[in-house]
Design an enzyme around this catalytic site. Structure first.
Site, short mmCIF file in Angstrom:
data_model
loop_
_atom_site.label_atom_id
_atom_site.label_comp_id
_atom_site.label_asym_id
_atom_site.label_seq_id
_atom_site.Cartn_x
_atom_site.Cartn_y
_atom_site.Cartn_z
N ARG A 119 1.00 -1.24 0.09
CA ARG A 119 0.08 -0.02 0.10
C ARG A 119 0.99 1.46 -0.07
O ARG A 119 0.50 2.24 -0.54
CB ARG A 119 -0.82 0.03 1.06
N HIS A 136 6.63 -24.21 14.79
CA HIS A 136 7.96 -24.64 14.99
C HIS A 136 8.28 -25.78 15.72
O HIS A 136 8.95 -26.68 15.60
CB HIS A 136 8.81 -23.42 15.84
N LYS A 184 17.79 -17.15 25.09
CA LYS A 184 17.59 -17.28 24.15
C LYS A 184 18.37 -18.66 23.54
O LYS A 184 19.44 -18.60 23.35
CB LYS A 184 17.88 -16.26 22.91
N LYS A 243 3.12 -18.20 8.38
CA LYS A 243 2.68 -18.39 9.43
C LYS A 243 1.94 -17.05 9.91
O LYS A 243 2.60 -15.86 9.59
CB LYS A 243 3.28 -19.27 10.22
C1 BG6 Z 1 8.25 -16.52 14.82
C2 BG6 Z 1 7.27 -15.84 16.01
O1 BG6 Z 1 7.86 -17.47 13.98
O2 BG6 Z 1 9.57 -17.30 15.47
C3 BG6 Z 1 8.27 -15.22 16.85
O3 BG6 Z 1 6.59 -15.30 15.40
C4 BG6 Z 1 9.55 -15.72 17.47
O4 BG6 Z 1 7.21 -14.77 17.82
C5 BG6 Z 1 10.46 -16.33 16.13
O5 BG6 Z 1 10.28 -14.75 18.00
C6 BG6 Z 1 11.29 -17.14 16.73
O6 BG6 Z 1 12.25 -17.57 15.88
P1 BG6 Z 1 13.93 -17.73 15.97
O7 BG6 Z 1 14.51 -18.24 14.70
O8 BG6 Z 1 14.44 -16.52 16.26
O9 BG6 Z 1 13.90 -18.88 16.92
#
Ligand code: BG6
Length: 482
Positions: free
Chosen positions: A50, A242, A337, A150
């Protein structure tokens, strides 16, 4: 890419081209493929969105998201069309622009569409493509493909509806449902590790494995995505796609060949063997929680009961896995993480060294998906000196020890596959529906009892303590009554 690159020449149309996904993932991935010489010779990207840009101003505005010394050359292949997907008059204009571009750049009649818009636009765009005839090639040798991001539906019903709609417009083989986890090198390596080595597979079953843990934790919160996330939650955002895909890779049988259909047949069998959640199991085997402060995040409802953490125990009721828990964990704003799969083997039958290893056994195989991509096998070793004290040690392989250690981003791999027409690492409709089928009753249960069982955890912690209880051995019967 095969020697015959010419046969892959094509045009890519990205819907939602001015959005975050295109800047953060798609353009950098295409630019990297380009600089590595992996894109077809005749290849162009038409961004459609857009916002008001010309080809030049769009290129300029995206320059800072690209790295490498060939970025400007790559941007020369990127074009832009101002396009409102909700306006039916926009599609004939799109068709015209495509014809013009194809003529100017001598591109064949092969078009790959990418839906990088909010999901509510998927049906609208697909319908627009149908009505303007853009969903079918003009003649022999042409093709159409469509990549769908997704979330693919928000429950079984909506996923089915979207599948039905897309399949009325494109053939199943033309629909690429992307799950970026499958594009990760380390995820694909699960299959290679399992099926190319004679030493793991004989042990890879309920006789030797105590449990499998699959974790994808994050330190960040929802950031600017509150609007989407508050309606989705961790279950829809991470588990249904995932994490369940990771579980399928860890649990599936070897396909006869690495081709899309045999491979995806095995994935769907795993999902169909999952034990359904009864109300009793939902309370016992699933922990959902929300981080403190979530309700104050931007675009999040102040009384939201959306989960930002889920821990759940799955059982795959087949001959290989009967009775082995698969524990899945995911959450935002946690202490680290990391994504990994830990396969914990059963302890020895002898009590000689009992209690000297942590948990039930010294043996665990850890497949670290990210960061510090690695594989390590833990085992017990005698501590030097008197007595027989056991020390836990590990044999490690780290990806950064490879001399050729470039790990492509997940999108690079998946986009290249779609360009080449290989859908092996994309989700098929039956697998998607089978995974929703398991998750759906849980979501309904939560919707009916929004606060029941919802825990809260401190940002930066390991999540709610209750999640640890899932790891305790399960004395329940293998076959439960509904
Ligand atoms: C995405 C989610 O599909 O995957 C996010 O919508 C998430 O919320 C992300 O942070 C995580 O991906 P990765 O590759 O950083 O583990």
């Amino acid at each position: 890419m095969s020697a015959n690159k010419e046969s892959y020449d094509q045009l890519l149309v990205i819907f939602g081209a001015s959005g975050d996904l295109t800047s953060r993932k798609l353009l950098p991935a295409f630019s990297e493929l380009f600089s590595r010489g992996l894109l077809p010779d005749r290849f162009a990207i038409l961004g459609a969105a857009r916002s008001d840009f010309s080809d030049i101003s769009f290129r300029r505005s995206r320059r800072q998201v690209l790295k490498g010394d060939r970025a400007d050359e790559f941007l020369g292949k990127v074009y832009y069309l101002r396009f409102d997907p909700a306006d039916p008059r926009a599609y004939p204009k799109l068709a015209k622009r495509i014809v013009r571009l194809r003529g100017e750049l001598r591109l064949p009649d092969r078009i790959l569409y990418y839906l990088a818009t909010p999901p509510s636009m998927y049906p609208v765009i697909a319908q627009g493509l149908l009505e303007s005839g853009l969903n079918v090639p003009e003649g022999e040798g042409g093709w159409r493909r469509i990549i769908v991001e997704k979330p693919f539906g928000s429950d079984l019903e909506t996923a089915r509806r979207l599948n039905g709609l897309l399949r009325g417009i494109f053939a199943e083989r033309e629909i690429y449902r992307i799950d970026h986890y499958l594009g990760k090198e380390t995820v694909q390596n699960i299959l290679v590790l399992r099926f190319s080595n004679g030493i793991f597979e004989p042990l890879w079953n309920r006789n030797y494995i105590d449990r499998v843990e699959i974790r994808a934790t994050e330190t960040l919160g929802v950031g600017n995505r509150g609007k989407y996330y508050d309606g989705a939650g961790a279950m829809r955002d991470m588990v249904q796609n995932h994490l369940m895909q990771l579980m399928a890779f860890a649990a599936m049988e070897a396909p006869a060949v690495f081709e899309p259909e045999p491979m995806r047949d095995e994935i769907v069998k795993v999902f169909r063997s999952l034990r359904p959640y009864t109300a009793q199991r939902m309370d016992r085997d699933i922990v959902r929680a929300q981080y403190r402060g979530y309700r104050e995040e931007k675009d999040v409802s102040p009384d939201s009961t959306t989960e930002t953490f889920v821990a759940m125990k799955f059982y795959i009721d087949n001959w290989r896995w009967g009775g082995v828990p698969f524990l899945l964990y995911t959450g935002k704003k946690l202490d680290r993480k990391e994504s990994e799969i830990v396969v914990r083997f059963k302890s020895t039958p002898q009590r000689l060294f009992a209690g000297q290893c942590s948990g039930s056994s010294c043996n665990k195989l850890t497949i670290r998906i990210q960061p510090d991509e690695s594989v390590s096998l833990g085992f017990g070793l005698k501590m030097p000196g008197a007595g027989f004290r056991v020390k836990q040690v590990s044999m490690d392989f780290r990806y950064d020890s490879l001399s050729h250690n470039y790990l492509p981003d997940a999108y690079e791999r998946l986009l290249l596959d779609a360009i080449l027409g290989d859908s092996t690492l994309y989700a098929r409709s039956d697998a998607l529906e089978a995974s929703w089928k398991i998750i759906d009753p849980v979501l309904r249960h939560w919707a009916e009892h929004p606060s029941r069982g919802l825990r809260f955890y401190t940002p930066g912690s390991q999540g709610p303590e209750e999640a640890l209880a899932l790891e305790r051995p399960d004395d329940s019967l293998l076959c439960e009554e509904n």
